[in-house]
Design a protein around this motif. Structure first.
Motif, PDB file in Angstrom:
ATOM      1  N   SER A  16       0.855  -1.185   0.000  1.00  0.00           N
ATOM      2  CA  SER A  16       0.000   0.000   0.000  1.00  0.00           C
ATOM      3  C   SER A  16       0.886   1.229   0.000  1.00  0.00           C
ATOM      4  N   SER A  17       0.881   1.922  -1.164  1.00  0.00           N
ATOM      5  CA  SER A  17       1.683   3.148  -1.310  1.00  0.00           C
ATOM      6  C   SER A  17       3.136   2.907  -0.954  1.00  0.00           C
ATOM      7  N   GLY A  18       3.665   1.772  -1.449  1.00  0.00           N
ATOM      8  CA  GLY A  18       5.076   1.464  -1.245  1.00  0.00           C
ATOM      9  C   GLY A  18       5.369   0.729   0.030  1.00  0.00           C
ATOM     10  N   VAL A  19       4.376   0.589   0.914  1.00  0.00           N
ATOM     11  CA  VAL A  19       4.581  -0.112   2.180  1.00  0.00           C
ATOM     12  C   VAL A  19       4.053  -1.520   2.034  1.00  0.00           C
ATOM     13  N   SER A  20       4.864  -2.538   2.329  1.00  0.00           N
ATOM     14  CA  SER A  20       4.490  -3.949   2.141  1.00  0.00           C
ATOM     15  C   SER A  20       4.066  -4.569   3.452  1.00  0.00           C
ATOM     16  N   SER A  21       3.087  -5.473   3.333  1.00  0.00           N
ATOM     17  CA  SER A  21       2.701  -6.252   4.501  1.00  0.00           C
ATOM     18  C   SER A  21       3.693  -7.389   4.694  1.00  0.00           C
ATOM     19  N   SER A  22       3.487  -8.144   5.768  1.00  0.00           N
ATOM     20  CA  SER A  22       4.288  -9.347   5.945  1.00  0.00           C
ATOM     21  C   SER A  22       3.943 -10.349   4.854  1.00  0.00           C
ATOM     22  N   ILE A  23       4.898 -11.248   4.533  1.00  0.00           N
ATOM     23  CA  ILE A  23       4.651 -12.304   3.544  1.00  0.00           C
ATOM     24  C   ILE A  23       3.732 -13.356   4.169  1.00  0.00           C
ATOM     25  N   SER A  24       2.752 -13.777   3.395  1.00  0.00           N
ATOM     26  CA  SER A  24       1.761 -14.739   3.906  1.00  0.00           C
ATOM     27  C   SER A  24       2.410 -16.096   4.143  1.00  0.00           C
ATOM     28  N   THR A  25       1.712 -16.916   4.908  1.00  0.00           N
ATOM     29  CA  THR A  25       2.094 -18.318   5.032  1.00  0.00           C
ATOM     30  C   THR A  25       1.945 -18.977   3.659  1.00  0.00           C
ATOM     31  N   ALA A  26       2.853 -19.893   3.331  1.00  0.00           N
ATOM     32  CA  ALA A  26       2.813 -20.546   2.007  1.00  0.00           C
ATOM     33  C   ALA A  26       1.576 -21.434   1.882  1.00  0.00           C
ATOM     34  N   SER A  27       1.079 -21.526   0.658  1.00  0.00           N
ATOM     35  CA  SER A  27      -0.087 -22.388   0.365  1.00  0.00           C
ATOM     36  C   SER A  27       0.324 -23.851   0.387  1.00  0.00           C
ATOM     37  N   LEU A  28      -0.660 -24.712   0.385  1.00  0.00           N
ATOM     38  CA  LEU A  28      -0.398 -26.122   0.146  1.00  0.00           C
ATOM     39  C   LEU A  28       0.085 -26.294  -1.291  1.00  0.00           C
ATOM     40  N   PRO A  29       0.878 -27.339  -1.568  1.00  0.00           N
ATOM     41  CA  PRO A  29       1.395 -27.497  -2.943  1.00  0.00           C
ATOM     42  C   PRO A  29       0.280 -27.845  -3.933  1.00  0.00           C
ATOM     43  N   GLN A  30       0.432 -27.398  -5.147  1.00  0.00           N
ATOM     44  CA  GLN A  30      -0.485 -27.705  -6.252  1.00  0.00           C
ATOM     45  C   GLN A  30       0.348 -27.932  -7.498  1.00  0.00           C
ATOM     46  N   ARG A  31      -0.009 -28.960  -8.261  1.00  0.00           N
ATOM     47  CA  ARG A  31       0.772 -29.326  -9.433  1.00  0.00           C
ATOM     48  C   ARG A  31       0.089 -28.815 -10.699  1.00  0.00           C
ATOM     49  N   THR A  32       0.881 -28.302 -11.624  1.00  0.00           N
ATOM     50  CA  THR A  32       0.352 -27.985 -12.948  1.00  0.00           C
ATOM     51  C   THR A  32       0.074 -29.301 -13.671  1.00  0.00           C
ATOM     52  N   ASP A  33      -0.881 -29.234 -14.611  1.00  0.00           N
ATOM     53  CA  ASP A  33      -1.191 -30.434 -15.377  1.00  0.00           C
ATOM     54  C   ASP A  33       0.013 -30.843 -16.216  1.00  0.00           C
ATOM     55  N   PRO A  34       0.190 -32.166 -16.363  1.00  0.00           N
ATOM     56  CA  PRO A  34       1.232 -32.591 -17.304  1.00  0.00           C
ATOM     57  C   PRO A  34       0.850 -32.155 -18.716  1.00  0.00           C
TER      58      PRO A  34
END
Length: 814
Positions: free
Chosen positions: A285-303
């Motif tokens: 927000s206007s150059g000010v960053s929030s903390s980085i979120s907790t990582a998501s669960l893994p997800q695979r792209t389709d082969p």
């Protein structure tokens, strides 16, 4: 208002609901006079009024009308609406000012709306209870920090609203830093110690939460979609999005320019197919960053999606299997392939098989367990760690081979068996078929009859071929066809012969030989070289009588006539003819019309005297073989007298074995010969050989009388008698005079009349003897019955006779 020409004007009064307020009276001169509507002006805004009307004519006023229902004027519209910073908490509140008209008005509240400039952000609406003397300023709280707003104001008077004001100029709420600095300066000026921490000065956006990764709606092999949550309210200008490969650790980072109303979702593209990723999100927000979120669960792209999928025939088992080939980019994460073969037949089962390649670069597979004769298209789908890629484009269709028909048999059809045969065969199931090619080959000429049987998998496995040659032997083959693709030709069936043709126009007639025991059969036959013989059957009409079957081998083969012998005389028969070719019998012909054999000819015909009425009847006897069908006899007696009538009589024997009959009504004394002819159902047999002649007795004279003759009355008597008046034949009479004296001789005399005379004088009698006379007619040596004796009469003695004579002579002398 009823129409009154004398009404000149109306006095209209509006009475306000507010106690003590002025009543508004106005005079209205209508033009035209029929006008009955008027707008009263100069009223108080927001006031409720009731109206009365009073007609005035030449200065005379009518009674005042009943008052109307109340109606309120709109309150005035606020003007000059302005937004400004309040003196406190400028990050979440703004001050609203407005003007109202200075003339009297009535108001109960104001509706104040603050509209944010951020797209999709919520409008903040507040209600300010007030009256005409209340202040026209209001501070709205609970706003988003750093948001720009415009304001509108709307006056209300007892649920009646004014128009919405013109919006104010925009005004932004302060951010936390600005507000804290303002607060700190104020505290410094007031001599208050200031204590500020860095985290109090910096306004960090909230940290995104609930991060999820899922398959995108676009290219699922190279993109994934993120979703997250944000606490409200908040102001944001962008999000920093990072996806990290679980295999290589490489990170894909993208910036999502957004605001507080933007969707909390974003699709990252350009990823590696078949790779597993985790994601984090950071709000800015206007150059000010929030903390980085907790990582998501893994997800695979389709082969990746297989390409260039092709179907072809394998080298073996082509009826139930097809070979699938495809192209694939080299992706180590592909573990297996899901191969689907879809049949063209609606409702048929799709065949799905999983293929784990070894080595992993293998891109060919043979699918088994398919339906014979079915057309399939194939799709291939790569699978990586349980994630299936997109289904490939379907291949061109390829059909499995059809099964070969087995157990082909030929048999007689239920229709015209002379020109048709029925095939039956077996097929392995299930299968798909569009038609069968059926071929029948003549064992004689080698010519083939080919027909197409349009069918499907549920059609009967049987077909009747027509138009064949009668009496011909055929073998058959069957070949299944599915949409133009033919299976193998079956093994030929055992041979089967069509029936020879059916004889027509069968006729029974009298033969030229013995017509009592034989009949001639004629028929019509198409020219068929394969006909070897005929079975000819003659069926008697007599219940239980034996059918006569005879086999006829024609020479030449074109012969279509035959005489059946050994039949029952006098029997009625119908004939059928059946052609036979190489042991195969054709259909039995339609029966002929009935024809009867002649009844047998009577033999040993004899004529004899009956026991009674021998003058006009004769007894006829004959011999006859025992034939139940003889109904009667025609008996003819022919007289020897030229021109005499033949006597014909019909005799119906009872019992039928009777072969004797007495003919009556004959001419007495006539000589007859007899013939006998058997009759069966009106069909007469041959006339028998005539019998030997036999004469009827001549008639018996009656009323025999004796009288004195005119001549010698001593030794003669005159005999008279009567004969019947009907025709008879007599050649002489035997006249007997019988004396009454015992032992005296009877005098017999034969009288041969020249005409029909029935009188004669018997001479040579004993004088003075008393006689009675009998007369017997004789015809050609045949004597009739003696008549009854006449009354007795005596001959004269000589004296008696001479006395009268002498007296007669003396009288003549004198």
């Amino acid at each position: 208002m009823i129409s009154i020409p004398s009404v000149v004007s109306y006095k209209i009064s509006l009475t306000p609901a507010t106690s003590g307020a002025a009543i508004v009276n106005q005079t209205f001169t209508p033009s035209p006079t029929s006008t009955t509507t008027y707008t009263v002006t100069g009223l108080t805004p927001g006031e409720s009024y009731t109206a009365t009307v009073q007609a005035v004519s030449s200065g005379v006023s009518s009674s005042v009308s009943t008052a109307s229902l109340p109606q309120r004027t709109d309150p005035p519209t606020p003007t000059n609406v302005q937004l400004s910073q309040p003196t406190v908490d400028q990050t979440t509140s703004l001050k609203v000012n407005w003007d109202m008209i200075s003339t009297p008005f009535i108001v109960s509240s104001y509706k104040i709306s603050l509209i944010p400039e951020s797209s999709g952000a919520a409008i903040v609406t507040k209600t300010y209870p007030a009256n005409a003397t209340s202040t026209t300023t209001y501070t709205v709280t609970g706003l988003n920090p750093g948001e720009s707003f415009t304001a509108t104001v709307q006056a209300f008077s007892s649920a009646v609203s004014s128009s919405v004001s013109t919006p104010s100029l925009s005004q932004r709420t302060g951010n936390k830093l600005t507000w804290l600095i303002h607060l700190a300066l104020k505290q410094v000026l007031q001599g208050i110690e200031v204590s500020l921490k860095l985290e109090d000065v910096l306004y960090n956006p909230p940290t995104p939460t609930g991060i999820t990764l899922s398959r995108s709606t676009g290219d699922q092999t190279t993109s994934l979609t993120l979703r997250w949550n944000m606490s409200t309210p908040f102001v944001v200008s962008s999000y920093e999005i990072s996806l990290t490969s679980d295999t290589s650790g490489a990170t894909v980072t993208e910036t999502y320019t957004a605001n507080a109303t933007s969707p909390l979702t974003y699709t990252v593209t350009g990823l590696t197919p078949g790779e597993s990723y985790t994601a984090t999100v950071q709000a800015v927000s206007s150059g000010v960053s929030s903390s980085i979120s907790t990582a998501s669960l893994p997800q695979r792209t389709d082969p990746p999606t297989p390409t260039n999928v092709q179907l072809s025939q394998p080298t073996v088992n082509q009826t139930t299997s097809l070979k699938v080939d495809w192209d694939m980019i080299s992706i180590p994460s592909v573990v297996s392939y899901k191969i689907s073969l879809t049949p063209a037949t609606s409702g048929a089962a799709i065949v799905n098989q999983t293929f784990t390649p070894s080595p992993t670069s293998t891109t060919t597979y043979t699918v088994t367990g398919l339906t014979p004769g079915e057309s399939y298209t194939a799709t291939v789908q790569a699978v990586s760690s349980g994630v299936s890629g997109s289904v490939s484009t379907a291949s061109n269709p390829q059909r499995t081979d059809l099964p070969t028909p087995t157990g082909v048999t030929l048999s007689q059809s239920t229709g015209d068996q002379t020109t048709s045969l029925t095939l039956s065969w077996n097929m392995s199931t299930p299968f798909v078929v569009s038609s069968y090619e059926i071929s029948l080959t003549s064992d004689t000429s080698g010519a083939a009859v080919t027909e197409t049987y349009t069918a499907n998998a549920t059609s009967p496995l049987t077909y009747t071929v027509t138009g064949l040659t009668p009496g011909e032997s055929y073998t058959a083959t069957v070949q299944a066809v599915s949409s133009g693709v033919s299976g193998s030709v079956s093994t030929a069936s055992p041979p089967q012969r069509t029936d020879p043709p059916t004889p027509t126009g069968v006729i029974l007639s009298q033969s030229t030989g013995d017509q009592t025991t034989s009949l001639k059969v004629d028929w019509v036959m198409i020219s068929i070289p394969s006909v070897v013989s005929y079975k000819i059957s003659l069926t008697p009409s007599t219940s239980g009588a034996a059918i006569v079957n005879q086999t006829f081998t024609p020479s030449p083969t074109s012969t279509t006539t035959y005489t059946v012998t050994g039949l029952t005389p006098g029997e009625s028969y119908t004939a059928t003819v059946q052609a036979v070719s190489s042991g195969v019998s054709g259909s039995v012909s339609t029966p002929s019309l009935p024809q009867r054999t002649d009844p047998p000819t009577p033999t040993s015909v004899q004529l004899s005297q009956p026991t009674v009425n021998q003058t006009t009847s004769l007894k006829v006897d004959w011999d006859m073989i025992s034939i139940p069908s003889v109904a009667s006899y025609k008996i003819s007696l022919t007289p020897s007298t030229s021109g005499a009538a033949i006597v014909n009589q019909t005799f119906t024997p009872s019992p039928i074995s009777t072969t004797t009959y007495t003919i009556t009504g004959l001419t007495p004394g006539e000589s007859y010969t007899a013939t006998v002819q058997a009759v069966s159902s009106s069909v007469p047999g041959s006339v028998s050989i005539p019998s030997l002649p036999q004469r009827t007795d001549p008639p018996t004279p009656t009323n025999v009388q004796l009288s004195q003759p005119t001549g010698d009355q001593t030794t003669s008597l005159k005999v008279d008698w009567v004969m019947i008046s009907t025709p008879f034949i007599v050649s002489s009479y035997n006249i007997s005079l019988i004396p009454e004296s015992s032992g005296a001789a009877i005098v017999n005399q034969t009288f041969t009349p020249l005409t029909s005379a029935t009188t004669d004088t018997v001479i040579g009698l004993t004088p003075g003897e008393s006689y009675t006379a009998t007369v017997q007619a004789v015809s050609s040596g045949v004597s009739g019955t003696n008549s009854d004796a006449s009354p007795s009469l005596r001959t004269g003695n000589k004296l008696t006779w001479l006395t009268p004579l002498a007296l007669k002579q003396m009288s003549q002398v004198l």
